[in-house]
Design an enzyme around this catalytic site. Structure first.
Site, PDB file in Angstrom:
ATOM      1  N   ARG A 190       8.407   0.600  -3.273  1.00  0.00           N
ATOM      2  CA  ARG A 190       9.059   1.628  -4.091  1.00  0.00           C
ATOM      3  C   ARG A 190       9.614   1.118  -5.414  1.00  0.00           C
ATOM      4  O   ARG A 190       9.571   1.832  -6.416  1.00  0.00           O
ATOM      5  CB  ARG A 190      10.165   2.300  -3.268  1.00  0.00           C
ATOM      6  CG  ARG A 190       9.595   3.181  -2.160  1.00  0.00           C
ATOM      7  CD  ARG A 190      10.650   3.580  -1.167  1.00  0.00           C
ATOM      8  NE  ARG A 190      11.140   2.408  -0.442  1.00  0.00           N
ATOM      9  CZ  ARG A 190      12.102   2.451   0.462  1.00  0.00           C
ATOM     10  NH1 ARG A 190      12.674   3.600   0.746  1.00  0.00           N
ATOM     11  NH2 ARG A 190      12.478   1.347   1.090  1.00  0.00           N
ATOM     12  N   LYS A 211      -0.416  -4.867   8.542  1.00  0.00           N
ATOM     13  CA  LYS A 211       0.926  -4.514   8.073  1.00  0.00           C
ATOM     14  C   LYS A 211       1.589  -3.676   9.156  1.00  0.00           C
ATOM     15  O   LYS A 211       1.001  -2.716   9.652  1.00  0.00           O
ATOM     16  CB  LYS A 211       0.831  -3.728   6.776  1.00  0.00           C
ATOM     17  CG  LYS A 211       2.193  -3.274   6.267  1.00  0.00           C
ATOM     18  CD  LYS A 211       2.095  -2.835   4.806  1.00  0.00           C
ATOM     19  CE  LYS A 211       3.419  -2.296   4.301  1.00  0.00           C
ATOM     20  NZ  LYS A 211       3.666  -0.926   4.772  1.00  0.00           N
ATOM     21  N   CYS A 218       2.605   3.092   9.673  1.00  0.00           N
ATOM     22  CA  CYS A 218       2.852   4.462   9.227  1.00  0.00           C
ATOM     23  C   CYS A 218       3.634   5.248  10.276  1.00  0.00           C
ATOM     24  O   CYS A 218       3.210   5.372  11.416  1.00  0.00           O
ATOM     25  CB  CYS A 218       1.533   5.168   8.933  1.00  0.00           C
ATOM     26  SG  CYS A 218       1.790   6.883   8.477  1.00  0.00           S
ATOM     27  N   PRO A 229       0.850  -1.195   0.000  1.00  0.00           N
ATOM     28  CA  PRO A 229       0.000   0.000   0.000  1.00  0.00           C
ATOM     29  C   PRO A 229       0.884   1.242   0.000  1.00  0.00           C
ATOM     30  O   PRO A 229       1.833   1.313   0.777  1.00  0.00           O
ATOM     31  CB  PRO A 229      -0.777  -0.114   1.319  1.00  0.00           C
ATOM     32  CG  PRO A 229      -0.037  -1.099   2.157  1.00  0.00           C
ATOM     33  CD  PRO A 229       0.756  -1.964   1.238  1.00  0.00           C
ATOM     34  N   ASN A 269       8.713  -7.466   3.795  1.00  0.00           N
ATOM     35  CA  ASN A 269       8.669  -6.193   3.056  1.00  0.00           C
ATOM     36  C   ASN A 269       9.860  -5.320   3.428  1.00  0.00           C
ATOM     37  O   ASN A 269      10.278  -5.282   4.577  1.00  0.00           O
ATOM     38  CB  ASN A 269       7.347  -5.465   3.376  1.00  0.00           C
ATOM     39  CG  ASN A 269       7.306  -4.027   2.865  1.00  0.00           C
ATOM     40  OD1 ASN A 269       7.139  -3.098   3.642  1.00  0.00           O
ATOM     41  ND2 ASN A 269       7.460  -3.849   1.580  1.00  0.00           N
ATOM     42  N   GLY A 270      10.349  -4.604   2.437  1.00  0.00           N
ATOM     43  CA  GLY A 270      11.410  -3.632   2.679  1.00  0.00           C
ATOM     44  C   GLY A 270      12.620  -3.865   1.813  1.00  0.00           C
ATOM     45  O   GLY A 270      13.324  -4.864   1.961  1.00  0.00           O
ATOM     46  N   ASP A 271      12.831  -2.953   0.866  1.00  0.00           N
ATOM     47  CA  ASP A 271      14.052  -2.880   0.052  1.00  0.00           C
ATOM     48  C   ASP A 271      14.193  -3.939  -1.026  1.00  0.00           C
ATOM     49  O   ASP A 271      15.278  -4.048  -1.612  1.00  0.00           O
ATOM     50  CB  ASP A 271      15.317  -2.921   0.942  1.00  0.00           C
ATOM     51  CG  ASP A 271      15.443  -1.690   1.843  1.00  0.00           C
ATOM     52  OD1 ASP A 271      14.589  -0.784   1.728  1.00  0.00           O
ATOM     53  OD2 ASP A 271      16.382  -1.647   2.651  1.00  0.00           O
ATOM     54  N   GLN A 287      -6.937  -0.927   2.979  1.00  0.00           N
ATOM     55  CA  GLN A 287      -6.164  -0.678   4.195  1.00  0.00           C
ATOM     56  C   GLN A 287      -6.706   0.541   4.946  1.00  0.00           C
ATOM     57  O   GLN A 287      -6.909   1.602   4.351  1.00  0.00           O
ATOM     58  CB  GLN A 287      -4.678  -0.440   3.874  1.00  0.00           C
ATOM     59  CG  GLN A 287      -3.851  -0.433   5.158  1.00  0.00           C
ATOM     60  CD  GLN A 287      -2.419   0.015   4.968  1.00  0.00           C
ATOM     61  OE1 GLN A 287      -2.157   1.126   4.529  1.00  0.00           O
ATOM     62  NE2 GLN A 287      -1.475  -0.847   5.305  1.00  0.00           N
TER      63      GLN A 287
HETATM   64  C1  LIG Z   1       5.149   6.973  -1.205  1.00  0.00           C
HETATM   65  C2  LIG Z   1       4.896   5.930  -0.145  1.00  0.00           C
HETATM   66  C3  LIG Z   1       3.649   5.830   0.444  1.00  0.00           C
HETATM   67  C4  LIG Z   1       3.395   4.846   1.406  1.00  0.00           C
HETATM   68  N1  LIG Z   1       2.129   4.729   1.899  1.00  0.00           N
HETATM   69  C5  LIG Z   1       1.837   3.664   2.712  1.00  0.00           C
HETATM   70  C6  LIG Z   1       0.493   3.384   3.098  1.00  0.00           C
HETATM   71  O1  LIG Z   1      -0.453   4.080   2.702  1.00  0.00           O
HETATM   72  N2  LIG Z   1       0.290   2.308   3.908  1.00  0.00           N
HETATM   73  C7  LIG Z   1       1.308   1.499   4.345  1.00  0.00           C
HETATM   74  O2  LIG Z   1       1.061   0.529   5.065  1.00  0.00           O
HETATM   75  N3  LIG Z   1       2.573   1.744   3.985  1.00  0.00           N
HETATM   76  C8  LIG Z   1       2.857   2.789   3.172  1.00  0.00           C
HETATM   77  N4  LIG Z   1       4.150   2.965   2.748  1.00  0.00           N
HETATM   78  C9  LIG Z   1       5.186   1.974   3.102  1.00  0.00           C
HETATM   79  C10 LIG Z   1       5.272   0.865   2.057  1.00  0.00           C
HETATM   80  O3  LIG Z   1       4.074   0.123   2.003  1.00  0.00           O
HETATM   81  C11 LIG Z   1       6.446  -0.096   2.360  1.00  0.00           C
HETATM   82  O4  LIG Z   1       6.247  -0.679   3.626  1.00  0.00           O
HETATM   83  C12 LIG Z   1       7.803   0.598   2.354  1.00  0.00           C
HETATM   84  O5  LIG Z   1       7.916   1.472   1.253  1.00  0.00           O
HETATM   85  C13 LIG Z   1       8.949  -0.420   2.329  1.00  0.00           C
HETATM   86  O6  LIG Z   1       8.859  -1.264   1.199  1.00  0.00           O
HETATM   87  P1  LIG Z   1       9.737  -1.010  -0.135  1.00  0.00           P
HETATM   88  O7  LIG Z   1      11.168  -0.930   0.305  1.00  0.00           O
HETATM   89  O8  LIG Z   1       9.443  -2.183  -1.008  1.00  0.00           O
HETATM   90  O9  LIG Z   1       9.277   0.290  -0.708  1.00  0.00           O
HETATM   91  C14 LIG Z   1       4.424   3.966   1.817  1.00  0.00           C
HETATM   92  C15 LIG Z   1       5.689   4.093   1.229  1.00  0.00           C
HETATM   93  C16 LIG Z   1       5.932   5.044   0.265  1.00  0.00           C
HETATM   94  C17 LIG Z   1       7.318   5.131  -0.352  1.00  0.00           C
END
Ligand SMILES: Cc1cc2nc3c(=O)[nH]c(=O)nc-3n(C[C@H](O)[C@H](O)[C@H](O)COP(=O)(O)O)c2cc1C
Length: 331
Positions: free
Chosen positions: A231, A143, A104, A20, A206-208, A74
């Site tokens: 991302r 999450k 968040c 999300p 999740n993450g990176d 969510q």
């Molecule tokens: C622009 C942006 C908006 C996000 N909005 C949400 C959100 O609405 N809900 C949520 O649970 N996480 C949110 N996140 C976190 C992501 O879901 C994810 O946990 C985080 O980016 C790490 O994963 P990644 O490294 O694959 O990006 C957001 C992240 C980014 C970069």
């Protein structure tokens, strides 16, 4: 072995999930991710207060489409009764599941006492989760992050307690609240949760994750049931099909051609305009162009044009220009 959420959602073997993301994981973006093989998606987080006030902005985020299934809505909030009511409202639109955001890190008004803050009060988090589970017939997932800070990485306990009140899957971002998005995600604790013999629900890491190699390596190393990607999918929804292809065949799929990048960008733009209207659709698409064409030499000049135009035909004309310039044989 197939990964299941509750009795009805079958995600197949080792699913990939779209994280999300506020202002990103909206229906137009979800459309192009779905085209590229993502197994499960979520709406961006929706304020429970906004939902019960019937705020238009929150309500619009509830828009989901048949082809998106399975899709989760969510929600987040700081007040248990408000979360309960919001769950009822969100369930009425018929998603496949409800996901609660306990991750968040932002401290603005909407997030005060919500999101990752609840990691400081596991009793309240558990009570809130129980209220949400009891308010809907749908499966509820969560999450969250590793914990509040380095001294309180409590996701192991969080996982047990939330499973005990009925959640059906848990996605863990391998950072603490204090880390925000800094440093590197650490998945060791995610593996600890997964290895806990008491845990029966799917655990998604999740993450990176930003490459096929990393997805393959972390799948083995951390033993998760699936991976959630955020991302790295922005402007690159092909990451889902590339990872899935590798898992299926052991071979690397070549990256998208310019013609493909343009085609997906056009689809995203068209869906954006169809969903939000011409003005907002064109405006909100502006943040995506740089991502779609990352790494292409001299793209800046075209990007400047794309983000200044207000007419959809003009934007398509610039996309034609890019196509002809960089991939003349296809054009
Ligand atoms: C622009 C942006 C908006 C996000 N909005 C949400 C959100 O609405 N809900 C949520 O649970 N996480 C949110 N996140 C976190 C992501 O879901 C994810 O946990 C985080 O980016 C790490 O994963 P990644 O490294 O694959 O990006 C957001 C992240 C980014 C970069």
């Amino acid at each position: 072995m197939s990964v299941k959420i509750g009795n009805h959602i079958d995600l197949g073997e080792f699913p990939l999930l779209l994280a999300p993301m506020e202002d990103v994981s909206d229906p137009p973006f979800r459309f192009v991710c779905k085209q590229n093989g993502v197994d499960m998606m979520y709406t961006e987080f929706i304020s429970s207060e906004g939902l019960i006030r019937a705020a238009a902005k929150s309500r619009q985020k509830l828009d989901i489409f048949e082809y998106e299934r399975p899709i989760g809505i969510q929600i987040f909030g700081s007040d248990i009764d408000t979360m309960r009511e919001a769950t009822v409202i969100a369930s009425q639109v018929g998603p496949d599941l409800i996901d609660i955001n306990y991750g968040c890190p932002v401290k603005n008004v909407a997030c005060r006492g919500a999101g990752a803050s609840l990691l400081q009060d596991i009793d309240k988090m558990t009570a809130m989760t129980k209220a949400v589970v009891e308010a809907t017939h749908l499966p509820v997932t969560v999450k969250t992050r590793l914990g509040w800070d380095d001294n309180t990485k409590n996701v192991y306990e969080v996982a047990e307690r939330l499973q005990d009140v009925g959640i059906q899957a848990l996605s863990i971002h391998g950072r603490t609240r204090s880390q925000l998005y800094k440093g590197q995600a650490d998945w060791h604790l995610i593996r600890e949760v997964k290895r806990n013999p008491r845990i029966r629900i799917p655990i998604f890491g999740n993450g990176d994750v930003d490459s096929v190699e990393k997805a393959a390596a972390w799948r083995m190393e951390y033993e998760v049931d699936g991976i959630m990607i955020g991302r790295a999918s922005i402007g690159y929804p092909w990451i889902f099909r590339e990872i899935k292809h590798f898992f299926r065949t052991g071979e690397y799929l070549s990256g998208p051609t310019i013609a493909e990048r343009i085609a997906v960008c056009r689809t995203h733009l068209e869906k954006s305009v169809a969903w939000k209207g011409e003005k907002t659709g064109i405006f909100e698409m502006r943040r995506h162009y740089a991502n779609y064409f990352k790494g292409i030499p001299h793209f800046k000049e075209y990007r400047m044009k794309l983000v200044s135009l207000n007419d959809i035909a003009d934007i398509h004309a610039v996309l034609d220009e890019i196509n002809e310039l960089f991939e003349p044989e296809v054009a």
